[in-house]
Design an enzyme around this catalytic site. Structure first.
Site, mmCIF file in Angstrom:
data_model
loop_
_atom_site.group_PDB
_atom_site.id
_atom_site.type_symbol
_atom_site.label_atom_id
_atom_site.label_comp_id
_atom_site.label_asym_id
_atom_site.label_seq_id
_atom_site.Cartn_x
_atom_site.Cartn_y
_atom_site.Cartn_z
ATOM 1 N N ASN A 153 0.799 -1.229 0.000
ATOM 2 C CA ASN A 153 0.000 0.000 0.000
ATOM 3 C C ASN A 153 0.835 1.284 0.000
ATOM 4 O O ASN A 153 0.407 2.289 -0.529
ATOM 5 C CB ASN A 153 -1.006 -0.011 1.162
ATOM 6 C CG ASN A 153 -0.359 -0.230 2.501
ATOM 7 O OD1 ASN A 153 0.818 -0.596 2.589
ATOM 8 N ND2 ASN A 153 -1.103 -0.015 3.553
ATOM 9 N N VAL A 230 -1.233 -9.824 9.829
ATOM 10 C CA VAL A 230 -0.955 -10.570 11.060
ATOM 11 C C VAL A 230 -0.514 -12.016 10.757
ATOM 12 O O VAL A 230 0.482 -12.478 11.322
ATOM 13 C CB VAL A 230 -2.163 -10.521 12.025
ATOM 14 C CG1 VAL A 230 -1.938 -11.434 13.222
ATOM 15 C CG2 VAL A 230 -2.407 -9.089 12.496
ATOM 16 N N GLU A 250 5.141 -4.624 11.807
ATOM 17 C CA GLU A 250 4.093 -3.604 11.605
ATOM 18 C C GLU A 250 2.944 -4.305 10.904
ATOM 19 O O GLU A 250 3.010 -4.538 9.695
ATOM 20 C CB GLU A 250 4.633 -2.469 10.724
ATOM 21 C CG GLU A 250 5.704 -1.636 11.373
ATOM 22 C CD GLU A 250 5.176 -0.748 12.489
ATOM 23 O OE1 GLU A 250 3.941 -0.633 12.629
ATOM 24 O OE2 GLU A 250 5.990 -0.185 13.217
ATOM 25 N N CYS A 284 -3.330 0.380 7.028
ATOM 26 C CA CYS A 284 -3.343 -0.503 8.198
ATOM 27 C C CYS A 284 -4.011 0.124 9.414
ATOM 28 O O CYS A 284 -4.674 -0.551 10.181
ATOM 29 C CB CYS A 284 -1.917 -0.886 8.541
ATOM 30 S SG CYS A 284 -0.852 0.561 8.709
ATOM 31 N N LYS A 455 -0.835 -5.481 21.080
ATOM 32 C CA LYS A 455 -1.510 -6.769 20.886
ATOM 33 C C LYS A 455 -1.044 -7.420 19.569
ATOM 34 O O LYS A 455 0.143 -7.379 19.247
ATOM 35 C CB LYS A 455 -3.033 -6.577 20.977
ATOM 36 C CG LYS A 455 -3.435 -5.967 22.329
ATOM 37 C CD LYS A 455 -4.883 -6.205 22.675
ATOM 38 C CE LYS A 455 -5.779 -5.113 22.199
ATOM 39 N NZ LYS A 455 -7.174 -5.263 22.639
ATOM 40 N N GLU A 462 8.317 2.005 14.623
ATOM 41 C CA GLU A 462 9.069 2.681 13.568
ATOM 42 C C GLU A 462 9.015 4.173 13.832
ATOM 43 O O GLU A 462 8.211 4.670 14.617
ATOM 44 C CB GLU A 462 8.446 2.366 12.194
ATOM 45 C CG GLU A 462 8.631 0.906 11.821
ATOM 46 C CD GLU A 462 8.406 0.610 10.346
ATOM 47 O OE1 GLU A 462 7.319 0.906 9.834
ATOM 48 O OE2 GLU A 462 9.346 0.082 9.714
HETATM 49 P P1 NAD Z 1 1.143 -9.649 3.360
HETATM 50 O O1 NAD Z 1 1.291 -10.075 4.771
HETATM 51 O O2 NAD Z 1 0.402 -10.505 2.442
HETATM 52 O O3 NAD Z 1 2.572 -9.403 2.695
HETATM 53 C C1 NAD Z 1 3.501 -8.513 3.255
HETATM 54 C C2 NAD Z 1 4.883 -8.855 2.738
HETATM 55 O O4 NAD Z 1 5.318 -10.072 3.323
HETATM 56 C C3 NAD Z 1 4.975 -9.055 1.225
HETATM 57 O O5 NAD Z 1 6.188 -8.493 0.762
HETATM 58 C C4 NAD Z 1 5.006 -10.560 1.091
HETATM 59 O O6 NAD Z 1 5.665 -11.018 -0.066
HETATM 60 C C5 NAD Z 1 5.787 -10.954 2.322
HETATM 61 N N1 NAD Z 1 5.571 -12.326 2.806
HETATM 62 C C6 NAD Z 1 4.451 -13.083 2.693
HETATM 63 N N2 NAD Z 1 4.640 -14.272 3.293
HETATM 64 C C7 NAD Z 1 5.891 -14.265 3.805
HETATM 65 C C8 NAD Z 1 6.670 -15.208 4.537
HETATM 66 N N3 NAD Z 1 6.174 -16.396 4.885
HETATM 67 N N4 NAD Z 1 7.917 -14.857 4.901
HETATM 68 C C9 NAD Z 1 8.426 -13.646 4.582
HETATM 69 N N5 NAD Z 1 7.743 -12.721 3.885
HETATM 70 C C10 NAD Z 1 6.486 -13.023 3.502
HETATM 71 O O7 NAD Z 1 0.520 -8.178 3.450
HETATM 72 P P2 NAD Z 1 0.016 -7.278 2.242
HETATM 73 O O8 NAD Z 1 -1.230 -7.893 1.716
HETATM 74 O O9 NAD Z 1 1.140 -6.986 1.346
HETATM 75 O O10 NAD Z 1 -0.330 -5.937 3.013
HETATM 76 C C11 NAD Z 1 -1.534 -5.721 3.665
HETATM 77 C C12 NAD Z 1 -1.366 -5.957 5.142
HETATM 78 O O11 NAD Z 1 -0.299 -5.163 5.636
HETATM 79 C C13 NAD Z 1 -2.579 -5.544 5.926
HETATM 80 O O12 NAD Z 1 -2.838 -6.488 6.927
HETATM 81 C C14 NAD Z 1 -2.163 -4.228 6.548
HETATM 82 O O13 NAD Z 1 -2.851 -3.901 7.710
HETATM 83 C C15 NAD Z 1 -0.715 -4.442 6.785
HETATM 84 N N6 NAD Z 1 0.011 -3.167 6.869
HETATM 85 C C16 NAD Z 1 0.523 -2.777 8.071
HETATM 86 C C17 NAD Z 1 1.180 -1.564 8.190
HETATM 87 C C18 NAD Z 1 1.745 -1.101 9.504
HETATM 88 O O14 NAD Z 1 2.595 -0.228 9.512
HETATM 89 N N7 NAD Z 1 1.323 -1.622 10.621
HETATM 90 C C19 NAD Z 1 1.324 -0.756 7.068
HETATM 91 C C20 NAD Z 1 0.795 -1.189 5.854
HETATM 92 C C21 NAD Z 1 0.144 -2.404 5.771
#
Ligand code: NAD
Length: 488
Positions: A153, A230, A250, A284, A455, A462
């Site tokens: 995102n 998560v 995050e 998020c 949680k 960050e």
């Molecule tokens: P995702 O968990 O599907 O993927 C995130 C990243 O992790 C991608 O680069 C993916 O290739 C990688 N990944 C997936 N499986 C992995 C594994 N087993 N080992 C290592 N890397 C792996 O998330 P998404 O769909 O890309 O993003 C949306 C999610 O991210 C939502 O849940 C959102 O809330 C969260 N998000 C959190 C923040 C924050 O700062 N807290 C910011 C933006 C998005």
């Protein structure tokens, strides 16, 4: 040549690198369905190369004066600002977020991070501990090679929020963007080299989850910082645990915004809309559960519906557009699924509720900004992260009730409160279980402020000075000033 095809898939040791043996990554522009670039996921050879290069670059970087490190980061920040338009257009192609947003929220916030951590680099310091005659000093040392894994995102912002503190502290970073948005981090890697950062300190490798886990599991990697969901966070944290590595997570959220009956109604509605519709709801920290006091609920919904109806959905590259499509077909199906589910579960559909189309962008993954009211705590739309423009409005009568219900979730990323009673505002902010709370606004995340979840929403923080602690480790050096007292 495709519209945004980079020179090669990966950026390692100061140059573009390709290995066509890696799995195909098709970068699709969600507004048109057009493939704008084709890249390859990293093969084990690429992963190894990125880690070897980072490891050797980091050794020298750790010995570079922190003020000099900071200077290079600030220079990169300057270049980003100069190229804001070009970088924003790329961000829009990568994510399909409207250019109206990317011009102010993406490269610019990346530059904020580079300037901030560029500024504090020279202030990173240990401590002197007086023990009488003897003393101890602590050295704040880098961790080594850090891996950053991004969500789709905010590809530029996420890469900068991780790279800036990591590099300021003397680490190297290998960044793996989301497979859905591979382009922006490559530009950042180019800019670092242009700013004079030594090669190898910021490498970009592409890939799916398996490349992310191969990086995290590698014995020469010391830390991982993930932005993602998560379920992914649980896996990556477990993998980091196996190697006893540092980790920042995050993750997702289902944040609550509580609107009291004394709130400025227009402001509260503006906050709720920002916290649900910005970036087509793909944020998020979004306030996807809006608790509105019963007394003002109908007025709130009426104005909310009026203002929502005016949101301009359209061509993301048109500066007038306020809402673009969702990122991918999977996300589109997921969000439409929840829009249908809300109606099945008995929530009242106030506006939106399905797909929409934009002339000239027939293949675009556009949905309507949607508001459900009369949502109850047990409904799935009130419990699960939807990650789209779907606002759930719940009503309440007392502060205690609102707080108990707002906190009754496994997530704890963010929360907000709108009230003119500031004593209540602070009391509610203190009681909300979340990493960030806003009073009378929503979703502002300046780099000076710690950001992260409580949680299941995450581990670590960050931004701000807090990030320094997550990219350094302390060494205690005991200095004796007298003879060794030994019983032997
Ligand atoms: P995702 O968990 O599907 O993927 C995130 C990243 O992790 C991608 O680069 C993916 O290739 C990688 N990944 C997936 N499986 C992995 C594994 N087993 N080992 C290592 N890397 C792996 O998330 P998404 O769909 O890309 O993003 C949306 C999610 O991210 C939502 O849940 C959102 O809330 C969260 N998000 C959190 C923040 C924050 O700062 N807290 C910011 C933006 C998005």
């Amino acid at each position: 040549m495709m519209r945004a095809q980079p020179e090669a898939s990966h950026f390692i040791d100061g140059r573009y690198v390709e290995d066509a043996g890696g799995r195909l990554i098709e970068n699709v522009y969600a507004a048109t369905g057009e493939t704008i670039a084709r890249l390859h996921a990293a093969t084990p050879a690429i992963t190894e190369q990125s880690i070897a290069s980072a490891k050797s670059a980091q050794k020298k970087w750790a010995k570079t004066a922190p003020a000099e490190r900071g200077r290079l980061l600030r220079r990169a920040g300057d270049i980003i600002r100069e190229r804001n338009r070009e970088l924003s257009e790329l961000e829009t192609l990568d994510t399909a977020k409207p250019i109206q947003e990317t011009l102010i929220a993406d490269a610019a916030s990346g530059a904020d991070a580079l300037e901030y951590f560029g500024g504090v680099a020279g202030a990173i310091a240990g401590q002197h501990i007086d023990l009488g005659a003897d003393f101890v000093y602590t050295r704040r040392e880098p961790l080594g090679v850090c891996v950053g894994i991004g969500a789709w995102n905010y590809p530029t912002q996420i890469a900068c929020w991780k790279a800036a503190p990591a590099l300021a502290c003397g680490n190297a970073m290998i960044f793996k963007p989301s497979e859905l948005t591979p382009l922006c981090a490559l530009k950042l890697a180019e800019i670092f080299i242009e700013a004079g950062l030594p090669a190898g300190l910021f490498n970009v490798v592409q890939g799916y989850g398996d490349v992310g886990s191969a990086l995290v599991a590698h014995q020469n990697v010391d830390k991982v910082s993930l932005t993602g969901s998560v379920p992914t966070g649980k896996r990556v944290l477990a993998l980091a645990g196996e190697g006893v590595k540092h980790a920042t997570m995050e993750l997702g959220g289902k944040s609550a915004l509580i609107v009291f009956d004394d709130a400025d109604l227009e402001d509260a509605i503006g906050g709720a809309m920002l916290g649900n519709f910005y970036s087509t709801g793909q944020i998020c920290s979004n306030a996807t559960r809006v608790f509105v006091h019963k007394k003002i609920k109908e007025r709130f919904l009426k104005r909310l519906a009026e203002r929502t109806a005016k949101i301009l959905i359209g061509d993301p590259l048109d500066e007038a557009t306020q809402m673009g499509p969702l990122i991918s077909a999977a996300q589109y199906e997921q969000v439409l699924g929840y829009m249908a589910l809300g109606q099945e579960e008995g929530a009242r559909l106030v506006c939106g509720g399905g797909k929409t189309s934009v002339a000239g962008f027939e293949q675009g993954l556009f949905v309507q900004p949607t508001v459900f009211s009369d949502v109850t705590d047990g409904m799935r739309i009130a419990k699960e992260e939807i990650f789209g423009p779907v606002m759930c409005v719940l009503d309440f009568e007392t502060e205690d009730e609102a707080l108990a219900r707002a906190n009754a979730t496994d997530f704890g990323l963010a929360a907000g409160v709108f009230t003119r009673d500031l004593v209540r505002g602070h009391r509610v902010a203190a009681a909300l279980e979340a990493g960030t709370c806003w009073i009378n606004t929503y979703n502002l995340t300046p780099v000076e402020t710690p950001f992260g979840g409580t949680k299941r929403s995450g581990v670590g923080r960050e931004n701000s000075m807090a990030a320094i602690e997550h990219y350094t480790q302390l060494k205690s050096v005991y200095v004796a000033t007298g003879p060794v007292e030994s019983p032997y």
